[in-house]
Design a protein around this motif. Structure first.
Motif, PDB file in Angstrom:
ATOM      1  N   SER A 111       2.206   0.600   8.861  1.00  0.00           N
ATOM      2  CA  SER A 111       1.666   1.645   7.985  1.00  0.00           C
ATOM      3  C   SER A 111       1.193   2.863   8.755  1.00  0.00           C
ATOM      4  CB  SER A 111       0.500   1.075   7.156  1.00  0.00           C
ATOM      5  OG  SER A 111      -0.521   0.564   7.997  1.00  0.00           O
ATOM      6  N   SER A 136      -7.139  -3.157  -0.176  1.00  0.00           N
ATOM      7  CA  SER A 136      -5.690  -2.994  -0.107  1.00  0.00           C
ATOM      8  C   SER A 136      -4.976  -3.970  -1.031  1.00  0.00           C
ATOM      9  CB  SER A 136      -5.197  -3.158   1.333  1.00  0.00           C
ATOM     10  OG  SER A 136      -5.453  -4.462   1.824  1.00  0.00           O
ATOM     11  N   VAL A 194      -0.518   2.606   0.902  1.00  0.00           N
ATOM     12  CA  VAL A 194      -1.474   1.499   1.063  1.00  0.00           C
ATOM     13  C   VAL A 194      -0.708   0.210   1.322  1.00  0.00           C
ATOM     14  CG1 VAL A 194      -3.366   0.190   0.042  1.00  0.00           C
ATOM     15  CG2 VAL A 194      -3.093   2.624  -0.511  1.00  0.00           C
ATOM     16  N   LYS A 195      -0.933  -0.348   2.495  1.00  0.00           N
ATOM     17  CA  LYS A 195      -0.317  -1.623   2.844  1.00  0.00           C
ATOM     18  C   LYS A 195      -1.349  -2.728   2.748  1.00  0.00           C
ATOM     19  CE  LYS A 195       2.235  -4.009   6.509  1.00  0.00           C
ATOM     20  NZ  LYS A 195       2.832  -3.875   7.868  1.00  0.00           N
ATOM     21  N   ALA A 196      -1.019  -3.798   2.034  1.00  0.00           N
ATOM     22  CA  ALA A 196      -1.943  -4.927   1.896  1.00  0.00           C
ATOM     23  C   ALA A 196      -2.074  -5.653   3.232  1.00  0.00           C
ATOM     24  CB  ALA A 196      -1.442  -5.889   0.827  1.00  0.00           C
ATOM     25  N   ARG A 201     -12.502   2.780   1.093  1.00  0.00           N
ATOM     26  CA  ARG A 201     -11.507   2.695   2.163  1.00  0.00           C
ATOM     27  C   ARG A 201     -10.803   4.040   2.287  1.00  0.00           C
ATOM     28  NH1 ARG A 201     -14.064  -1.289   2.442  1.00  0.00           N
ATOM     29  NH2 ARG A 201     -13.366  -3.452   2.685  1.00  0.00           N
ATOM     30  N   ASN A 241      -2.632  -2.936  -4.301  1.00  0.00           N
ATOM     31  CA  ASN A 241      -1.251  -3.407  -4.387  1.00  0.00           C
ATOM     32  C   ASN A 241      -0.976  -4.254  -5.628  1.00  0.00           C
ATOM     33  OD1 ASN A 241       0.954  -3.300  -1.942  1.00  0.00           O
ATOM     34  ND2 ASN A 241      -1.096  -2.690  -1.285  1.00  0.00           N
ATOM     35  N   TYR A 247      -7.348   6.150   3.362  1.00  0.00           N
ATOM     36  CA  TYR A 247      -5.900   6.008   3.501  1.00  0.00           C
ATOM     37  C   TYR A 247      -5.293   7.379   3.777  1.00  0.00           C
ATOM     38  CZ  TYR A 247      -6.679   1.409   1.503  1.00  0.00           C
ATOM     39  OH  TYR A 247      -7.134   0.135   1.281  1.00  0.00           O
TER      40      TYR A 247
END
Length: 351
Positions: free
Chosen positions: A122, A81, A72-74, A55, A85, A57
Motif C-alpha cells: 500500500s 482498515s 485503504v489496505k486491510a 487513522r 474494507n 491514509y
C-alpha cells in the motif's frame, strides 16, 4: 488545528481482495478546505464498536482530476482498515480531517526531471498521486516506478498504473517485483531489498541519473532503498520517504521514573492548563484525557498531525519520522512522542 468535516462516500472500488479505493465527495463550499498537494494524507474518524478511532491514509488521486480518493489496505487485526474494507459503502458518510502532511512533490511546469519511485504494497498510494500529477504537469519529465508485492493479485491500482503507462508510454515505466510469484526475469523475483536493488541498479537502472527519489513502504525496505541509492551516488537530500508504520517506540521511561508536571496548551487562541501524571505516555495522551480536542492520527511519530510548537520550557521527544531538522530547530515537536522536562512548558497548537 483539528478540523473535521462530514463527507459522503461517492464510490468504493475493490482494488485487491484486501484493499479498496475510497472516493470522497467534497461539496462546493468545502473545496478550498480540501485542496491538497500530491503526497499528502487524510485522517479519518469513526466510531467502531463504541470507540472513536482515527487513522490516516494517503491520497492517491491527482488534484488535477478534481477527485479526492484514498487507498485503504486491510491489515491483520486492523480495526479501522477492516471496517473500511468490509463495512463502508457508497452513500455512507465519514468524518475527514483536512489534508495534511509534508511528504510529496509539487510539480513545476517547464521542469525536465527524471524521477524514481519505490513502493511496496500500500506504499503505492501517495506515490500514485505524485507520479500522476507530475506526468500531467511536467510534460518533459520522466518517472520510473519499482513496485513490490506478494503476487500479481495483490497489486493495488494495477489498472491505474496500466492507464498511466498507456498514456505516457515514453515517460513512464514500471518494474514489478513479486515475492511469492515467479516472473520471466529472476531479477524481479523476490522482495525489494538491498540485493535486488543493487542488481537492478547494475543491469537496468542508473540510480545516479535520477533527480529525486520518492519511497514509501515498510521501514526495513526504506532503509534498504536509502542504502542502495546512496551507494549508487544519489545524495540523501534527493531521497524523500513516507512511513506508514514503524516498529520503534516512543518515550521509554517507565511510569515510576516519570515526574508529574503541568503544562499549558494554546489552541484556537485559548489557553488550557493540563496536569500530566506519571502514567501519561505523552503530552497528547494527557491532553486528550482531560478533554482537549487536539489533532492526531497515527500516534507513532509518523504523520505529524499532532505537531505543535514549544513557546516556553523544555520538552523531551522520542521518535520522529516526520519533522524536518529546520522545524525542530524552530521549536516544533510531536505531541504524541513528547513529555515536558518540568513545569513551565507552553505549547502552541495553532500552527
Amino acid at each position: 488545528m483539528t478540523v473535521f468535516h462530514r463527507l459522503n462516500i461517492a464510490a468504493i472500488t475493490r482494488e485487491t481482495p484486501d484493499a479498496v479505493a475510497i472516493t470522497l465527495h467534497v461539496p462546493e463550499q468545502l473545496r478550498s478546505h480540501y485542496h491538497y498537494t500530491p503526497g499528502q494524507h487524510l485522517t479519518l474518524k469513526a466510531l467502531i464498536d463504541g470507540q472513536e478511532l482515527r487513522r490516516c491514509y494517503s491520497i492517491c488521486s491527482s488534484p488535477q482530476d478534481g477527485v479526492l480518493q484514498i487507498g485503504v489496505k486491510a491489515i491483520p487485526e486492523g480495526r479501522f482498515s477492516g471496517f473500511a474494507n468490509t463495512h463502508l459503502k457508497s452513500g455512507d458518510s465519514i468524518d475527514v480531517m483536512v489534508p495534511q502532511g509534508q511528504f510529496g512533490y509539487l510539480p513545476r511546469p517547464g521542469t525536465r526531471g527524471n524521477y524514481l519511485a519505490v513502493a511496496a504494497g500500500s506504499g503505492i498510494t501517495p506515490l500514485l498521486s505524485i507520479i500522476t500529477t507530475t506526468l500531467q504537469q511536467e510534460p518533459e519529465s520522466r518517472f520510473t516506478l519499482i513496485y513490490g508485492n506478494r503476487t500479481s493479485r495483490t497489486v493495488m491500482f494495477r489498472e491505474a498504473l496500466t492507464d498511466l503507462k498507456n498514456r505516457y508510454a515514453q515517460r513512464f515505466q514500471v518494474l514489478y517485483l513479486f515475492s511469492q510469484e515467479n516472473g520471466d526475469s529472476p531479477l524481479l523475483n523476490g522482495r525489494i531489498d538491498s540485493e535486488h536493488l543493487v542488481n537492478i541498479g547494475r543491469t537496468l537502472l542508473d540510480y545516479s541519473a535520477f533527480d529525486r527519489a520518492f519511497v514509501c513502504g515498510p521501514e526495513s525496505m526504506m532503509d534498504d532503498v536509502h542504502t542502495a541509492l546512496e551507494q549508487a551516488g544519489m545524495t540523501a537530500d534527493r531521497i524523500f520517504t513516507e512511513r506508514f508504520n514503524t516498529s520503534a517506540g516512543g518515550i521509554t521511561a517507565s511510569a515510576t521514573e516519570r515526574v508529574a508536571t503541568r503544562f499549558v496548551l494554546v489552541q484556537d487562541g485559548a489557553e488550557q492548563e493540563i496536569e500530566m501524571s506519571a502514567e501519561d505516555d505523552s503530552i497528547l495522551d494527557a491532553a486528550l484525557r482531560q478533554g482537549a480536542d487536539l489533532p492526531y492520527a497515527c500516534k507513532g511519530g509518523v504523520c505529524a498531525t499532532c505537531k505543535c510548537r514549544v513557546l516556553a520550557g523544555e520538552v523531551e521527544m522520542g521518535i520522529n519520522y516526520s519533522l524536518e531538522p529546520d522545524q525542530i530547530e524552530a521549536g516544533f515537536i510531536l505531541s504524541c512522542q513528547s513529555r515536558p522536562k518540568g513545569d513551565g512548558v507552553v505549547l502552541d497548537f495553532d500552527v
